[in-house]
Each structure stands twice: as structure tokens, then as C-alpha cells.
Design an enzyme around this catalytic site. Structure first.
Site, mmCIF file in Angstrom:
data_model
loop_
_atom_site.group_PDB
_atom_site.id
_atom_site.type_symbol
_atom_site.label_atom_id
_atom_site.label_comp_id
_atom_site.label_asym_id
_atom_site.label_seq_id
_atom_site.Cartn_x
_atom_site.Cartn_y
_atom_site.Cartn_z
ATOM 1 N N ASP A 118 34.961 46.586 -28.949
ATOM 2 C CA ASP A 118 34.381 46.652 -30.298
ATOM 3 C C ASP A 118 32.926 47.117 -30.227
ATOM 4 O OD1 ASP A 118 33.351 44.337 -29.229
ATOM 5 O OD2 ASP A 118 33.984 43.022 -30.869
ATOM 6 N N SER A 119 32.443 47.390 -28.992
ATOM 7 C CA SER A 119 31.146 48.060 -28.848
ATOM 8 C C SER A 119 31.180 49.416 -29.542
ATOM 9 C CB SER A 119 30.794 48.235 -27.366
ATOM 10 O OG SER A 119 31.862 48.813 -26.657
ATOM 11 N N GLU A 137 36.870 36.837 -27.820
ATOM 12 C CA GLU A 137 35.643 36.154 -27.379
ATOM 13 C C GLU A 137 35.670 34.697 -27.805
ATOM 14 O OE1 GLU A 137 32.184 38.201 -28.888
ATOM 15 O OE2 GLU A 137 32.852 40.126 -28.090
ATOM 16 N N GLU A 159 30.208 37.896 -19.368
ATOM 17 C CA GLU A 159 29.116 38.830 -19.704
ATOM 18 C C GLU A 159 27.762 38.125 -19.635
ATOM 19 O OE1 GLU A 159 29.696 41.156 -23.254
ATOM 20 O OE2 GLU A 159 27.658 41.970 -23.188
ATOM 21 N N ASP A 164 39.897 45.217 -27.829
ATOM 22 C CA ASP A 164 39.301 44.027 -28.443
ATOM 23 C C ASP A 164 39.955 43.674 -29.769
ATOM 24 O OD1 ASP A 164 37.288 42.977 -26.824
ATOM 25 O OD2 ASP A 164 35.833 44.495 -27.442
ATOM 26 N N LYS A 206 41.703 41.427 -25.985
ATOM 27 C CA LYS A 206 40.572 40.598 -25.522
ATOM 28 C C LYS A 206 39.966 39.858 -26.716
ATOM 29 C CE LYS A 206 36.546 42.519 -23.956
ATOM 30 N NZ LYS A 206 35.537 42.020 -24.918
HETATM 31 O O1 KIV Z 1 33.041 45.731 -26.518
HETATM 32 C C1 KIV Z 1 32.750 45.931 -25.326
HETATM 33 O O2 KIV Z 1 32.386 47.037 -24.917
HETATM 34 C C2 KIV Z 1 32.866 44.815 -24.410
HETATM 35 C C3 KIV Z 1 32.308 45.013 -23.024
HETATM 36 C C4 KIV Z 1 30.847 44.851 -23.073
HETATM 37 C C5 KIV Z 1 32.953 44.111 -22.036
HETATM 38 O O3 KIV Z 1 33.335 43.771 -24.756
#
Ligand code: KIV
Length: 263
Positions: free
Chosen positions: A45-46, A114, A181, A84, A112
Site C-alpha cells: 500500500d506504499s 498490519e 519494519e 497488502d 499482508k
Molecule cells: O507497503 C509497503 O511497501 C510495505 C513494505 C514497506 C514492507 O509494507
């Protein structure tokens, strides 16, 4: 490239073979990274920042992750792909199941999420439905308001112990991989040694099973405040292919991240 599966990645952990991973968002880069031999990718989600230009990951929607997951899967059919679940998309168990299924149907192998202890039931419910889950603890960008910014986590003994406890609990609940992280390198080592599932680090020293970088950091595209752990592997007059090869090699032999890129 042969198909990369979770069993293959577990085998790397058992045999102490470190592996590189990268965040990717589109067809062309997925193909390039795959052709260079990167076996694990994340539609992170970056993308809220790197692709959409927001100042955080919070505005990202499930449909955005679906769109980019489909594109990446087309470019890299054989790699192991994590995607994500974005902010708010897994607050409730039913909603988490529905959204995780959408992402898996778009081509991801694993979702993934969090968080710590509060995810116990959600992880169990997803696992029971054969949806592979990767946890993400330490600095959690979706919680940056809660933590008053993007800060290294687990520096104090009690916080470090809490992270170890959360990692173990998530493994017990059913996660099959964990991202840690921005935590001290020693803590990441302890977590990696305590779990039987693969642990991927970012800003967590070089003792985790795998490393991940945001592709824009690896290629030196990121401007402004660059995180301490990130490294531009693309030097002047070099090719992107060589930069990727350097990243793969440094991760495999454990010289990235060095002390200068760790906490
Ligand atoms: O969203 C992302 O790019 C991430 C990485 C920093 C692991 O979660």
C-alpha cells in the site's frame, strides 16, 4: 523461473538461504525484477505514496491493490506475490475475508496485514479458508497517526518483549510469513530465530530470513526524507539490471543492510 511457493520459501529459511524481495506495482517492473531473479514481490500500500502521490498509505483502497496485483501478476507469473490489505479493509472479520478473497482472486499468493494481538481471530478465519496471511509488526505505516509518525519501534525492553510476544501469537494464529519494519537489528534477529516461519525485514538489520525494499528506494527515485535503512543501488551510469543484481547479491551474502543502514 520455477514457481515460487510458500514451501520453497520455508525451505530457504530452514537452509539459511537469505532471499531478496521488492515492492512492485506494475507489469513492466514486475517482469524486469522477475527476469533478474527476484523471487518474492509485494504490491504494497506504499503505492499510495509512490504511485498515487499521497503523503501516507491511508487513502489506498482495495480496488487499487486489486488493479496493481493483476498487473504485477501478468508481468511476473512465477514469483511469490504478497499484496497488502489496505487501511480499514480488515477491521471486521467478515470484511477481511471478503477483501482478502478479492486480492487472492486478482493473483496474489498471500495477503499482508498490519497489527498485533487484535488480529488473532482474523488470521485464524482467513487461514481456515486457505488464505495465506503475512503479518506486519514494528513500524506499521497504517498506524502512523497512532504512533505520532514513522518511528523505530521496540527500542525499550518492554516494547521489544511485546513485539516478540505478538510475533509468536500471530504465528500461533496461523500467519505463514512475517514482515518486521524499523526495529533494532538484535530484536529482529531474536524474532527470526524464535519463529519457524520466514521473517522479512525492512530497516531491521541483516539477520532476518529475507529483506524487502520499496523499488523506488532501490532505484534512487525517492526524493525528500530518505529512510536510514534504504539504499540506492543504482549508481550513476549504471543499468537498472546491474542495480537489481547488486541488491540480490548483497542480501544473499548478508552485507545489506550493514550497520549504517540498521538500527
Ligand atoms: O507497503 C509497503 O511497501 C510495505 C513494505 C514497506 C514492507 O509494507
Amino acid at each position: 523461473m520455477e514457481n515460487i511457493t510458500i514451501s520453497k520459501i520455508n525451505y530457504w529459511k530452514i537452509n539459511k538461504k537469505k532471499f531478496p524481495a521488492i515492492t512492485v506495482y506494475d507489469f513492466s517492473f514486475a517482469k524486469l525484477f522477475s527476469n533478474q531473479g527476484i523471487p518474492v514481490m509485494l504490491v504494497g500500500d506504499s503505492l499510495g505514496m509512490t504511485i498515487q502521490g499521497h503523503d501516507s498509505t491511508l487513502p489506498v483502497k482495495v480496488k487499487d491493490i486489486e488493479y496493481h496485483t493483476k498487473a504485477v501478476r501478468k508481468g511476473a507469473p512465477n514469483i511469490f506475490l504478497l499484496s497488502d490489505l489496505p487501511f480499514t479493509s480488515y477491521f471486521e472479520t467478515k470484511q477481511a475475508i471478503k477483501n482478502a478473497a478479492r486480492i487472492i482472486q486478482s493473483g496474489a499468493n498471500m495477503v499482508k496485514i498490519e497489527g498485533g494481538i487484535w488480529l488473532k481471530t482474523i488470521v485464524k478465519e482467513l487461514s481456515q479458508r486457505s488464505i495465506l496471511v503475512c503479518g506486519h509488526i514494528g513500524l506499521m505505516p497504517q498506524s502512523f497517526n497512532y504512533f505520532s509518525g514513522y518511528k523505530v519501534q521496540g527500542r525499550e525492553i518492554k516494547d521489544a518483549n511485546k513485539l516478540i510476544e505478538e510475533a509468536l501469537l500471530l504465528e500461533e494464529a496461523g500467519i505463514k510469513m512475517l514482515v518486521v519494519e524499523c526495529i533494532p537489528a538484535l530484536l529482529a534477529k531474536k524474532i527470526t530465530e524464535s519463529l519457524s516461519i520466514p521473517v522479512i525485514g525492512i530497516g531491521a538489520g541483516n539477520k532476518t530470513d529475507g529483506q524487502i525494499l520499496v523499488m523506488h528506494d532501490l532505484l534512487g527515485i525517492t526524493e525528500g526524507k530518505i529512510p536510514k535503512f534504504s539504499k540506492n543501488f543504482l549508481s550513476k551510469n549504471d543499468s537498472i539490471q546491474n542495480a537489481i543484481q547488486k541488491y540480490i547479491k548483497e542480501v544473499q551474502i548478508g552485507i545489506y543492510p550493514d550497520n549504517a543502514h540498521s538500527f
